[in-house]
Design a protein around this motif. Structure first.
Motif, short mmCIF file in Angstrom:
data_model
loop_
_atom_site.label_atom_id
_atom_site.label_comp_id
_atom_site.label_asym_id
_atom_site.label_seq_id
_atom_site.Cartn_x
_atom_site.Cartn_y
_atom_site.Cartn_z
N ARG A 41 0.91 -1.18 0.01
CA ARG A 41 -0.10 0.01 0.02
C ARG A 41 0.96 1.57 0.06
O ARG A 41 0.29 2.50 -0.09
N THR A 42 2.16 1.22 0.30
CA THR A 42 2.87 2.27 0.28
C THR A 42 4.24 2.17 -0.36
O THR A 42 4.68 0.81 -0.35
N ARG A 43 4.89 3.09 -0.78
CA ARG A 43 6.26 2.82 -1.54
C ARG A 43 7.24 3.46 -0.36
O ARG A 43 8.52 3.91 -0.58
N ASN A 44 6.78 3.86 0.95
CA ASN A 44 7.76 4.45 1.84
C ASN A 44 9.13 3.32 2.21
O ASN A 44 8.86 2.33 2.41
N SER A 45 10.03 3.72 1.89
CA SER A 45 11.35 2.90 2.15
C SER A 45 11.52 2.60 3.73
O SER A 45 11.91 1.65 4.01
N ILE A 46 11.09 3.71 4.67
CA ILE A 46 11.01 3.23 5.91
C ILE A 46 10.23 1.93 6.35
O ILE A 46 10.67 1.00 7.05
N VAL A 47 8.85 1.91 5.87
CA VAL A 47 8.34 0.84 6.06
C VAL A 47 8.62 -0.44 5.48
O VAL A 47 8.79 -1.74 6.15
N VAL A 48 9.10 -0.34 4.23
CA VAL A 48 9.75 -1.50 3.56
C VAL A 48 10.84 -1.92 4.37
O VAL A 48 11.06 -3.29 4.40
N LEU A 49 11.92 -1.18 4.87
CA LEU A 49 12.95 -1.50 5.42
C LEU A 49 12.51 -2.16 7.01
O LEU A 49 13.40 -3.06 7.15
N SER A 50 11.88 -1.71 7.58
CA SER A 50 11.24 -1.91 8.86
C SER A 50 10.65 -3.64 8.77
O SER A 50 10.99 -4.46 9.43
N LEU A 51 9.94 -3.60 7.50
CA LEU A 51 9.50 -5.13 7.26
C LEU A 51 10.72 -5.98 6.99
O LEU A 51 10.51 -7.28 7.69
N TRP A 52 11.31 -5.67 6.27
CA TRP A 52 12.66 -6.43 5.89
C TRP A 52 13.37 -6.95 7.06
O TRP A 52 13.47 -8.45 7.13
N SER A 53 13.55 -5.80 8.06
CA SER A 53 14.26 -6.50 9.07
C SER A 53 13.60 -7.17 10.18
O SER A 53 13.96 -8.30 10.62
N THR A 54 12.24 -6.95 10.40
CA THR A 54 11.70 -7.79 11.07
C THR A 54 11.13 -9.30 10.62
O THR A 54 11.35 -9.91 11.52
N TYR A 55 11.12 -9.40 9.37
CA TYR A 55 11.00 -10.69 8.65
C TYR A 55 12.03 -11.60 8.89
O TYR A 55 12.03 -12.64 9.29
#
Length: 751
Positions: A41-55
């Motif tokens: 739903r978003t292209r926000n790099s912070i959201v993507v980076l947070s999800l990647w690290s959490t995953y």
């Protein structure tokens, strides 16, 4: 010798390591289940980076914690004899639940799906470790029953994840798209009949008749087309919006996904399938087409990145019911279990794990109920859960209504919770990059660690919301081309056109056609060369058109022209910046046609930088005083005023791949066109460049971008496919109908 780790710290770690690790694992699962849906739903790099690290960390922590527990109780000298030890051993199966992960994410990238065998091996290893810890507690373990129940639930959850990864891997997904074998008409039987008649001396011949064409929109599609068309006729003269029912949009999108999901793995389709989808979309308006396509893309996303393909089956429902029942039963048993001798904090941790597991299952159930898959079921087909699904759909239509497209001043503006993709179009501009890029000491550091592209994307990439007029313009352009196209050759020509179709078929004088064709002809210029030239030329003309306007009009990008011309100018600018973004920032999507786009861009930037720094130093000096648009306007005017009577390559040679002054020549040629039609032609050329890139981009790369907010070009690609403007439609004819003629009789032997 001084011990680097104090004894106090060692004692704290020994006492709290398992407790801290397992609570951290649970916390990461909570973050994943709620954060994962935002990636689409978003292209926000912070959201993507947070999800990647959490995953990544979630799996590491769970594996680490299982190791700690097995290490603690695997020592032969350590006896597991008291209730608190049984309680700690009870925690091990919960880590299997955590390794199974939430329904909202199984893979972070498509490459994770290809590693499903590694996850299967991990499943067996973790099962062995957890089972080992459990066996050590027997036969004295008074909590063996709740431990067994959670253990079973953990096996199911982990197996669901592994199976989802397997089904989403490239080879297995391709197998799922392959249809049943089609042997065709019975040739041997026909020829046997033919030979027997021939041997009997009867006058025999075989004639071949074409198979009757399937009428476009037949079967389910026909019914679906008639309903919205009827609504459209009833509402004629009113605002033409949302003629399709919300549930019908989801069902149609699901049907299209089932039919065309093979596109992702480069399968080809017949003209029958093309005719059905084409007929349907030709009767829709731009907004309804967008609604269907974005839901279809959402089904693609769920198939590759979530547990959708496993959970939403009859077997999946059964196993999920068993897993949830086991977790709830374990909670009930633990509530009534005697916990004398247990550490109070450990009891609290256990309750946290149990209630956390039940809460996560409840959230997953709600997401399952209110998902597109639930609304996509066919009520006419027999289904064991048909009654439940009908009831859910009847009470949940408001949920789909809440997710409808919402336009605010013709800008797509939905709450992030309601989106199915980012709804934004990225922009990257060469002139802006040239004027504002400054060398800093830390740039070398970023270059050394390979983070230059990421940093530049954060600094120079702009994001703009999708405009309703832009989508309608693209839809009408593609719809116009699709209307009269019925043969493979014309489809191939349209898909291969990079502006030549517009220039040759538009209302342009022959002399002007000859001047513009060298900038779009595939035999003369490469795609990346043509794209950068048109990008610069669009910028030059965009600001040159305002040279007689007031400053406030210039800053807003508005001139004293009519509304239509103003819209085409804005559309051209938006598509120009977006296409350059794809070429420079998304090279994977343009790999098949991008050529040496990166080199050509850098050479062009270097020449422009040199021009601005030496030719007109005042542009640099005014950077702190003027507004951004005014600076760009001054720079563009300086460029377009350069004398370009001679070919740049004949003066400079061809070592440098810069196309800066070729673009200036193109801008001057475009200025000679009819002023009232100039910007419409430019906008149409950009639509063709976008269409060419969409049709030549590997389908799997569109799926890769769905996990990062999606790309606008993916919507265009899917729209072109459903309008029949795709290279995958190559099976033109069906089975031949052979008729065996014997004397006065004829016998139809076709199957």
């Amino acid at each position: 010798m001084v011990n680097p780790i104090p004894k106090f710290a060692k004692n704290v770690w020994t006492k709290w390591n398992i407790r801290g690790a397992i609570l951290t694992s649970l916390s990461l699962q909570v973050v994943l289940i709620f954060l994962a849906p935002f990636r689409k739903r978003t292209r926000n790099s912070i959201v993507v980076l947070s999800l990647w690290s959490t995953y990544l960390i979630a799996d590491y922590v769970a594996n680490f914690c299982i190791g700690l527990i097995s290490n603690k109780y695997g020592d032969q000298d350590t006896s597991i004899s008291n209730v608190n030890d049984f309680l700690l051993a009870f925690w091990a199966p919960f880590l299997l639940l955590h390794l199974g992960g939430p329904d909202t994410i199984t893979a972070f990238s498509l490459e994770d799906n290809e590693l499903w065998l590694r996850h299967m091996l991990g499943l067996f290893v973790q099962l062995g470790l957890t089972g080992y810890v459990f066996l050590l507690t027997l036969p004295a373990n008074t909590m063996w029953l709740p431990t067994t129940l959670v253990f079973l639930a953990g096996i199911i959850k982990y197996a669901e994840r592994t199976r989802s990864l397997q089904l989403a891997s490239n080879s297995n997904f391709r197998k799922s798209c392959v249809r049943d074998p089609d042997p065709g008409p019975n040739y041997a039987k026909l020829m046997e009949e033919y030979k027997s008649r021939k041997d009997a001396g009867l006058p025999t011949s075989i004639t071949t008749m074409p198979e009757p064409e399937l009428e476009p929109g037949a079967n389910s599609t026909k019914a679906e087309v008639e309903k919205p068309q009827k609504n459209k006729n009833e509402s004629e003269g009113k605002h033409e919006k949302e003629t399709l029912d919300d549930v019908e949009v989801v069902r149609k999108a699901h049907g299209l996904f089932d039919t065309f999901k093979g596109l992702i793995v480069d399968m080809i389709y017949s003209f029958y399938e093309r005719s059905e989808s084409r007929e349907y979309f030709l009767k829709q308006n731009a907004e309804d087409a967008l609604r269907v396509i974005e839901v279809e893309l959402n089904f693609m996303y769920e198939s590759f990145y979530t547990k959708s393909s496993v959970v939403r089956t009859t077997v999946g429902y059964i196993f999920r019911f068993v897993a949830v029942s086991c977790t709830v039963a374990a909670l009930v048993l633990f509530v009534f279990d005697q916990k004398h001798g247990c550490n109070e904090f450990d009891v609290v941790v256990t309750y946290t794990l149990l209630y956390g597991a039940v809460a996560l299952d409840t959230v997953s159930l709600l997401m399952l109920i209110f998902s597109d898959d639930t609304f996509a079921f066919d009520p006419s087909k027999k289904d064991r859960l048909r009654g439940i699904k009908i009831f859910i759909v009847s009470i949940s239509r408001g949920f789909l209504k809440f997710n409808r497209l919402k336009w605010k001043e013709e800008i797509l503006s939905r709450n992030v919770l309601c989106r199915r993709w980012s709804e934004s179009i990225a922009a990257y501009n060469l002139i802006y990059y040239c004027l504002y890029k400054k060398e800093r000491w830390w740039d070398r550091y970023f270059e050394y660690i390979g983070a230059t592209e990421f940093v530049e994307q954060l600094k120079y990439e702009k994001k703009k919301k999708l405009r309703q007029g832009l989508w309608s313009f693209i839809f009408e352009e593609l719809k116009r081309k699709s209307g009269d196209v019925d043969d493979v050759e014309t489809i191939q020509r349209i898909c291969s056109s990079r502006g030549s179709w517009v220039i040759q078929e538009g209302e342009i004088r022959r002399h002007d056609i000859d001047k513009l064709m060298p900038y779009v002809d595939a035999n003369i210029v490469t795609f990346d060369q043509s794209l950068i030239q048109w990008h610069i030329a669009t910028d030059l003309l965009f600001y040159d058109d305002h040279k007689n306007a007031q400053d406030e009009d210039v800053e807003e990008g508005r001139g004293n022209t009519d509304k239509e011309d103003e819209l085409f100018r804005d559309f051209s600018k938006l598509l120009s910046d977006y296409m350059l973004y794809l070429l420079i920032m998304q090279p994977n999507m343009m790999s098949a046609i991008g050529g040496i786009g990166q080199i050509r861009f850098q050479d062009t930037w270097a020449e422009a930088n040199k021009f601005f720094s030496k030719r007109d130093q005042k542009i640099r000096e005014d950077q702190e005083k003027k507004e951004m648009n005014d600076q760009k306007k001054r720079a563009c005017r300086k460029l377009i005023d350069v004398c370009t009577d001679q070919e740049p390559s004949s003066v400079k040679g061809d070592r440098s791949k810069s196309v800066l002054f070729d673009a200036c020549r193109l801008a001057n040629e475009i200025k000679k066109l009819n002023e009232k039609k100039r910007w419409k032609i430019i906008a149409q050329v950009w639509v063709e460049l976008l269409s060419y890139a969409a049709s030549n981009c590997r389908p799997i790369t569109h799926v890769q971008q769905l996990g990062k907010g999606g790309e606008f070009i993916s919507l265009v690609w899917l729209l072109m496919t459903h309008l029949g403007l795709a290279k995958q439609f190559q099976i033109k004819e069906g089975h031949a109908r052979a008729k065996l003629i014997v004397g006065e009789e004829d016998m139809n032997k076709s199957s």
